[in-house]
Design a protein around this motif. Sequence first.
Motif, short mmCIF file in Angstrom:
data_model
loop_
_atom_site.label_atom_id
_atom_site.label_comp_id
_atom_site.label_asym_id
_atom_site.label_seq_id
_atom_site.Cartn_x
_atom_site.Cartn_y
_atom_site.Cartn_z
N ARG A 234 79.14 45.45 54.26
CA ARG A 234 78.97 46.78 54.84
C ARG A 234 77.71 47.50 54.37
O ARG A 234 77.56 48.69 54.62
CB ARG A 234 80.20 47.64 54.54
CG ARG A 234 81.48 47.17 55.24
CD ARG A 234 82.65 48.07 54.87
NE ARG A 234 83.85 47.78 55.62
CZ ARG A 234 84.77 46.88 55.28
NH1 ARG A 234 84.59 46.15 54.17
NH2 ARG A 234 85.84 46.69 56.01
N LEU A 239 75.61 44.46 57.02
CA LEU A 239 76.29 45.06 58.16
C LEU A 239 75.63 44.64 59.47
O LEU A 239 76.30 44.51 60.51
CB LEU A 239 76.30 46.58 58.03
CG LEU A 239 77.16 47.35 59.04
CD1 LEU A 239 78.61 46.92 58.97
CD2 LEU A 239 77.05 48.85 58.81
N HIS A 248 83.35 49.11 61.69
CA HIS A 248 82.44 48.86 60.57
C HIS A 248 81.02 49.32 60.87
O HIS A 248 80.27 49.66 59.97
CB HIS A 248 82.39 47.36 60.24
CG HIS A 248 83.69 46.74 59.92
ND1 HIS A 248 84.63 47.34 59.11
CD2 HIS A 248 84.22 45.54 60.27
CE1 HIS A 248 85.68 46.54 58.99
NE2 HIS A 248 85.46 45.45 59.69
#
Length: 509
Positions: A234, A239, A248
Amino acid sequence: MRAGVRASTMRASPMAIRPMASATTPKKATAAAAMQQQPPTEMFDQPFFPDEPYGPIVRTSIPGPESKKAIAHLDKVFDTRSLNMMANYTKSLGNYIADLDGNVLLDVYAQIASIPVGYSNPSLLLASTSPAMASAMINRPALGNFPQHDWAEILETGVLRVAPPGMNQVFTAQAGSDANELAYKAAFMWKRSQERGGADVPFTEEEMSSSMNNALPGSPHMSIMSFATGFHGRLFGSLSTTRSKPIHKLDIPAFDWPQAPFPALKYPLEQHIEENKAEEQRCLDEAERVMTTYHNPVAGIVIEPVQSEGGDNHASPAFFRGLREITKKHNILMIVDEVQTGVGATGKFWAHEHWNLQHPPDMVTFSKKAQTAGYYFGNDELRPNKPYRQFNTWMGDPARAILFRAIIDEIERLDLVRNTAETGAYLFSGLENLAQRFPGEVLNLRGKGQGTFIAWDSPRRDEVLKKAKGVGINIGGSGERAVRLRPMLIFQKKHADIFLEGMEKVFSS
């Protein structure tokens, strides 16, 4: 399994832990009893945690009244909206997690696959209370500038002792997302060094000045290719390679990096051999097309041996071997993300060992069950050509590396990778039996031959997870409808029987 000392029982606990009250020993699970029992296997019939409960204890709803009070208190200062249960770790032991209301659940989720050798493990307590650990905790060094005198020994006797085949170096990190980001940086620096003509070729003034403006040529247009439904973290780079769930990624700027399809296999595998072979070839062809034509040239690819957060998606060893050959053909690095699959969970220490690769991956990232993080590599060219290019204040954590060394010792002492392989085969057979009896509840059962890294699809997944707690089992999900199993390496056949009996109750409800 790497060489190690075996023992038939757990060491006498040095901990001031009082054995928890245990429920009456449960009957052998009906589903497990229906299948042919395997003959006993040496030490694996002996409990690794003799003092753990005989079975789950469910005294209240979950969360119960005391847990609800604690959650309300915590919510004033911390976001609790993703909370699964409020745990009491002083009362958790072995395979069992306790809460504040006297409930004790068989934990087959294990802190999202990150607890390796049991709650309150006495061997880890010994390591954690050693003088070496105390020094590492209170004098945490900035490893790049002031490494402690025995850092090489800590790495060689721990992290590097279990390095994947073909790898003899490690760059340590803080967490899985961090490990992947650092591997991506290494890939970009390696690629630009090749394009520049070698590590000894100096940077130009234009490169250095333009990098300060995030512009060419100092900030090149390159990319890391990932796969649809994959998850790699993340942080910003990780990401950008995560493709599992919109939640997310929403509102976060992302790099212009490509993705390729991951095979969507049909189950049972033996009934769809040709279809799955064609699907994997389709994905390999598309992956090669993307790698060779994407407008931001691909320096490396990143892939999980099992796509965990994206729904527990599997592919065959032949698919990964084909992918490796494509990356070698086009001089693109292959990064294998073993953050969740590594450290024994699949019946091999590293899941990619199942693939029998002719050429090892270029980098393997790790975290979770290792309780530390980083990436392994074997090519000296993956070291940056200058200091401070792969650098931060801590560059890892000696305390966590010491803990990983103790985890490795425990895995080898109890032969836990082999235990996981054998228990996983037993568990999978029991789930196959349940799938036959409850075909509407257990769909696309997968993970055969992958230790306890097992999952299935459920049309009422969230309800199943909730009802499982009511029968004393803590279990997790992934993707849109997958139920995934992530028990610890100390999970044994007796625990599998309890789990199977509990699932039978849930499916019958």
